[in-house]
Motif scaffolding. Structure first.
Motif, PDB file in Angstrom:
ATOM      1  N   MET A   1      -0.907 -16.015  11.597  1.00 18.16           N
ATOM      2  CA  MET A   1      -0.091 -15.236  10.703  1.00 18.16           C
ATOM      3  C   MET A   1       1.282 -15.093  11.316  1.00 18.16           C
ATOM      4  SD  MET A   1      -2.639 -12.231   9.373  1.00 18.16           S
ATOM      5  CE  MET A   1      -3.692 -12.054  10.788  1.00 18.16           C
ATOM      6  N   GLY A   2       2.258 -15.550  10.611  1.00 24.52           N
ATOM      7  CA  GLY A   2       3.627 -15.455  11.073  1.00 24.52           C
ATOM      8  C   GLY A   2       4.148 -16.797  11.545  1.00 24.52           C
ATOM      9  N   GLU A   3       5.441 -16.880  11.617  1.00 24.06           N
ATOM     10  CA  GLU A   3       6.112 -18.079  12.113  1.00 24.06           C
ATOM     11  C   GLU A   3       7.242 -17.627  13.019  1.00 24.06           C
ATOM     12  OE1 GLU A   3       7.396 -20.727   9.072  1.00 24.06           O
ATOM     13  OE2 GLU A   3       5.470 -20.709   8.064  1.00 24.06           O
ATOM     14  N   GLY A   4       7.921 -18.565  13.609  1.00 26.73           N
ATOM     15  CA  GLY A   4       9.040 -18.206  14.470  1.00 26.73           C
ATOM     16  C   GLY A   4       8.598 -18.062  15.907  1.00 26.73           C
ATOM     17  N   LEU A   5       9.147 -17.056  16.577  1.00 29.99           N
ATOM     18  CA  LEU A   5       8.913 -16.905  18.010  1.00 29.99           C
ATOM     19  C   LEU A   5       7.568 -16.278  18.344  1.00 29.99           C
ATOM     20  CD1 LEU A   5      12.478 -15.797  19.143  1.00 29.99           C
ATOM     21  CD2 LEU A   5      11.416 -18.026  19.372  1.00 29.99           C
ATOM     22  N   VAL A   6       7.030 -15.418  17.482  1.00 32.96           N
ATOM     23  CA  VAL A   6       5.718 -14.815  17.728  1.00 32.96           C
ATOM     24  C   VAL A   6       4.871 -14.887  16.467  1.00 32.96           C
ATOM     25  CG1 VAL A   6       6.412 -13.221  19.557  1.00 32.96           C
ATOM     26  CG2 VAL A   6       6.498 -12.473  17.199  1.00 32.96           C
ATOM     27  N   ASP A  34      -5.143  -3.728  13.927  1.00 33.16           N
ATOM     28  CA  ASP A  34      -4.595  -3.937  15.269  1.00 33.16           C
ATOM     29  C   ASP A  34      -4.821  -5.386  15.653  1.00 33.16           C
ATOM     30  OD1 ASP A  34      -3.885  -1.229  15.633  1.00 33.16           O
ATOM     31  OD2 ASP A  34      -5.938  -0.746  16.209  1.00 33.16           O
ATOM     32  N   ALA A  35      -3.785  -6.015  16.182  1.00 31.87           N
ATOM     33  CA  ALA A  35      -3.871  -7.414  16.600  1.00 31.87           C
ATOM     34  C   ALA A  35      -2.913  -7.624  17.767  1.00 31.87           C
ATOM     35  CB  ALA A  35      -3.516  -8.340  15.445  1.00 31.87           C
ATOM     36  N   VAL A  36      -2.941  -8.821  18.313  1.00 34.66           N
ATOM     37  CA  VAL A  36      -2.017  -9.200  19.381  1.00 34.66           C
ATOM     38  C   VAL A  36      -1.274 -10.452  18.927  1.00 34.66           C
ATOM     39  CG1 VAL A  36      -1.787  -9.963  21.768  1.00 34.66           C
ATOM     40  CG2 VAL A  36      -3.468  -8.214  21.187  1.00 34.66           C
ATOM     41  N   ALA A  37       0.049 -10.354  18.894  1.00 38.63           N
ATOM     42  CA  ALA A  37       0.892 -11.497  18.544  1.00 38.63           C
ATOM     43  C   ALA A  37       1.324 -12.178  19.837  1.00 38.63           C
ATOM     44  CB  ALA A  37       2.106 -11.046  17.749  1.00 38.63           C
ATOM     45  N   GLU A  38       1.246 -13.492  19.836  1.00 41.37           N
ATOM     46  CA  GLU A  38       1.632 -14.259  21.016  1.00 41.37           C
ATOM     47  C   GLU A  38       2.801 -15.164  20.674  1.00 41.37           C
ATOM     48  OE1 GLU A  38      -1.981 -16.297  21.892  1.00 41.37           O
ATOM     49  OE2 GLU A  38      -2.865 -14.558  22.897  1.00 41.37           O
ATOM     50  N   GLY A  39       3.646 -15.392  21.656  1.00 46.45           N
ATOM     51  CA  GLY A  39       4.791 -16.259  21.445  1.00 46.45           C
ATOM     52  C   GLY A  39       5.674 -16.257  22.667  1.00 46.45           C
ATOM     53  N   PHE A  93      11.533  -9.888  14.428  1.00 45.57           N
ATOM     54  CA  PHE A  93      12.299 -11.104  14.157  1.00 45.57           C
ATOM     55  C   PHE A  93      12.801 -11.735  15.454  1.00 45.57           C
ATOM     56  CE2 PHE A  93      16.338 -13.213  12.926  1.00 45.57           C
ATOM     57  CZ  PHE A  93      15.790 -14.189  12.113  1.00 45.57           C
ATOM     58  N   GLN A  94      13.233 -10.906  16.396  1.00 45.58           N
ATOM     59  CA  GLN A  94      13.701 -11.371  17.703  1.00 45.58           C
ATOM     60  C   GLN A  94      12.892 -10.656  18.776  1.00 45.58           C
ATOM     61  OE1 GLN A  94      15.253 -13.881  18.312  1.00 45.58           O
ATOM     62  NE2 GLN A  94      17.284 -14.032  17.453  1.00 45.58           N
ATOM     63  N   PRO A  95      11.703 -11.124  19.089  1.00 42.61           N
ATOM     64  CA  PRO A  95      10.887 -10.440  20.098  1.00 42.61           C
ATOM     65  C   PRO A  95      11.465 -10.627  21.495  1.00 42.61           C
ATOM     66  CG  PRO A  95       9.879 -12.507  19.482  1.00 42.61           C
ATOM     67  CD  PRO A  95      11.060 -12.325  18.572  1.00 42.61           C
ATOM     68  N   VAL A  96      11.304  -9.599  22.329  1.00 44.23           N
ATOM     69  CA  VAL A  96      11.772  -9.677  23.707  1.00 44.23           C
ATOM     70  C   VAL A  96      10.652  -9.232  24.647  1.00 44.23           C
ATOM     71  CG1 VAL A  96      14.232  -9.423  23.233  1.00 44.23           C
ATOM     72  CG2 VAL A  96      12.833  -7.400  23.497  1.00 44.23           C
ATOM     73  N   CYS A  97      10.687  -9.744  25.862  1.00 50.22           N
ATOM     74  CA  CYS A  97       9.664  -9.395  26.850  1.00 50.22           C
ATOM     75  C   CYS A  97       9.820  -7.953  27.304  1.00 50.22           C
ATOM     76  CB  CYS A  97       9.700 -10.350  28.029  1.00 50.22           C
ATOM     77  SG  CYS A  97      11.296 -10.443  28.875  1.00 50.22           S
ATOM     78  N   ARG A  98      11.050  -7.457  27.303  1.00 40.72           N
ATOM     79  CA  ARG A  98      11.345  -6.058  27.599  1.00 40.72           C
ATOM     80  C   ARG A  98      12.693  -5.748  26.944  1.00 40.72           C
ATOM     81  NH1 ARG A  98      12.868  -7.622  33.673  1.00 40.72           N
ATOM     82  NH2 ARG A  98      15.098  -7.249  33.485  1.00 40.72           N
ATOM     83  N   PRO A  99      12.941  -4.498  26.600  1.00 39.27           N
ATOM     84  CA  PRO A  99      14.167  -4.174  25.853  1.00 39.27           C
ATOM     85  C   PRO A  99      15.463  -4.574  26.558  1.00 39.27           C
ATOM     86  CG  PRO A  99      12.661  -2.320  25.821  1.00 39.27           C
ATOM     87  CD  PRO A  99      12.074  -3.337  26.763  1.00 39.27           C
ATOM     88  N   ASP A 100      15.480  -4.540  27.879  1.00 37.72           N
ATOM     89  CA  ASP A 100      16.703  -4.866  28.608  1.00 37.72           C
ATOM     90  C   ASP A 100      16.682  -6.281  29.192  1.00 37.72           C
ATOM     91  OD1 ASP A 100      14.747  -4.303  30.459  1.00 37.72           O
ATOM     92  OD2 ASP A 100      16.091  -3.316  31.865  1.00 37.72           O
ATOM     93  N   CYS A 101      15.939  -7.177  28.577  1.00 39.43           N
ATOM     94  CA  CYS A 101      15.855  -8.559  29.079  1.00 39.43           C
ATOM     95  C   CYS A 101      17.256  -9.176  29.106  1.00 39.43           C
ATOM     96  CB  CYS A 101      14.940  -9.386  28.184  1.00 39.43           C
ATOM     97  SG  CYS A 101      14.864 -11.131  28.661  1.00 39.43           S
ATOM     98  N   PRO A 102      17.715  -9.640  30.283  1.00 36.40           N
ATOM     99  CA  PRO A 102      19.063 -10.202  30.370  1.00 36.40           C
ATOM    100  C   PRO A 102      19.183 -11.636  29.857  1.00 36.40           C
ATOM    101  CG  PRO A 102      18.054 -10.194  32.530  1.00 36.40           C
ATOM    102  CD  PRO A 102      17.084  -9.534  31.599  1.00 36.40           C
ATOM    103  N   GLY A 103      18.057 -12.309  29.619  1.00 36.85           N
ATOM    104  CA  GLY A 103      18.108 -13.665  29.075  1.00 36.85           C
ATOM    105  C   GLY A 103      18.199 -14.729  30.139  1.00 36.85           C
TER     106      GLY A 103
END
Length: 155
Positions: A1-6, A34-39, A93-103
């Motif tokens: 379920m879903g497309e894109g990054l996750v 409840d589920a777990v999205a991976e990406g 839409f834009q998942p991040v590993c942590r809110p302050d991820c510097p990229g």
């Protein structure tokens, strides 16, 4: 379920708590999923797993000749489209590993979280460079009138 990054991958386990209530108009469905999205992280591209928790409530109406979105079919309700839509709409839409991820480093492609020595002010987004010299005004708060308000009062 879903497309894109996750996405919630096919075969993943979903924890679904469903309550079905008989009402005059049909069957009222209240559910928590409840589920777990991976990406991968949208900034640094590492693999991530995000919890997805959604709730919804929908009325499945009895066949009455009127056009209704969800209808009871042979004393059954099909929850799959509702669950799929709720889960997909809850995915970021834009998942991040942590809110302050510097990229990633623009030159080397290394994760800046793993190599903090590469983080420098020059790695800031060039689209903001026009605002680099901007000095914000000193505002002492809502109690003090601003300069423009004081000028209006003097007139």
């Amino acid at each position: 379920m879903g497309e894109g990054l996750v996405a919630v991958r096919a075969g993943s386990e979903l924890d679904i708590d469903v309550r079905l209530e008989s009402v005059h108009e049909g069957i009222l469905v209240t559910a928590e999923v409840d589920a777990v999205a991976e990406g991968e992280c949208g900034r640094c591209l590492i693999d991530i797993a995000l919890p997805v928790e959604v709730e919804f409530q929908e009325l499945f109406g009895y066949h009455s000749g009127e056009a209704i979105e969800y209808e009871v079919q042979d004393d059954h309700v099909d929850l799959e489209p509702l669950i799929r839509d709720a889960v997909v709409l809850a995915l970021p839409f834009q998942p991040v590993c942590r809110p302050d991820c510097p990229g990633l480093d623009l030159e080397t492609g290394l994760r800046l979280a793993d190599h903090p020595e590469l983080v420098t002010p020059e790695h800031s987004d060039p689209r903001w460079s026009a605002l680099a010299g901007f000095q914000a005004s000193e505002d002492s708060g809502p109690d003090d009138a601003s300069g423009a308000d004081q000028q209006r009062e003097e007139r």
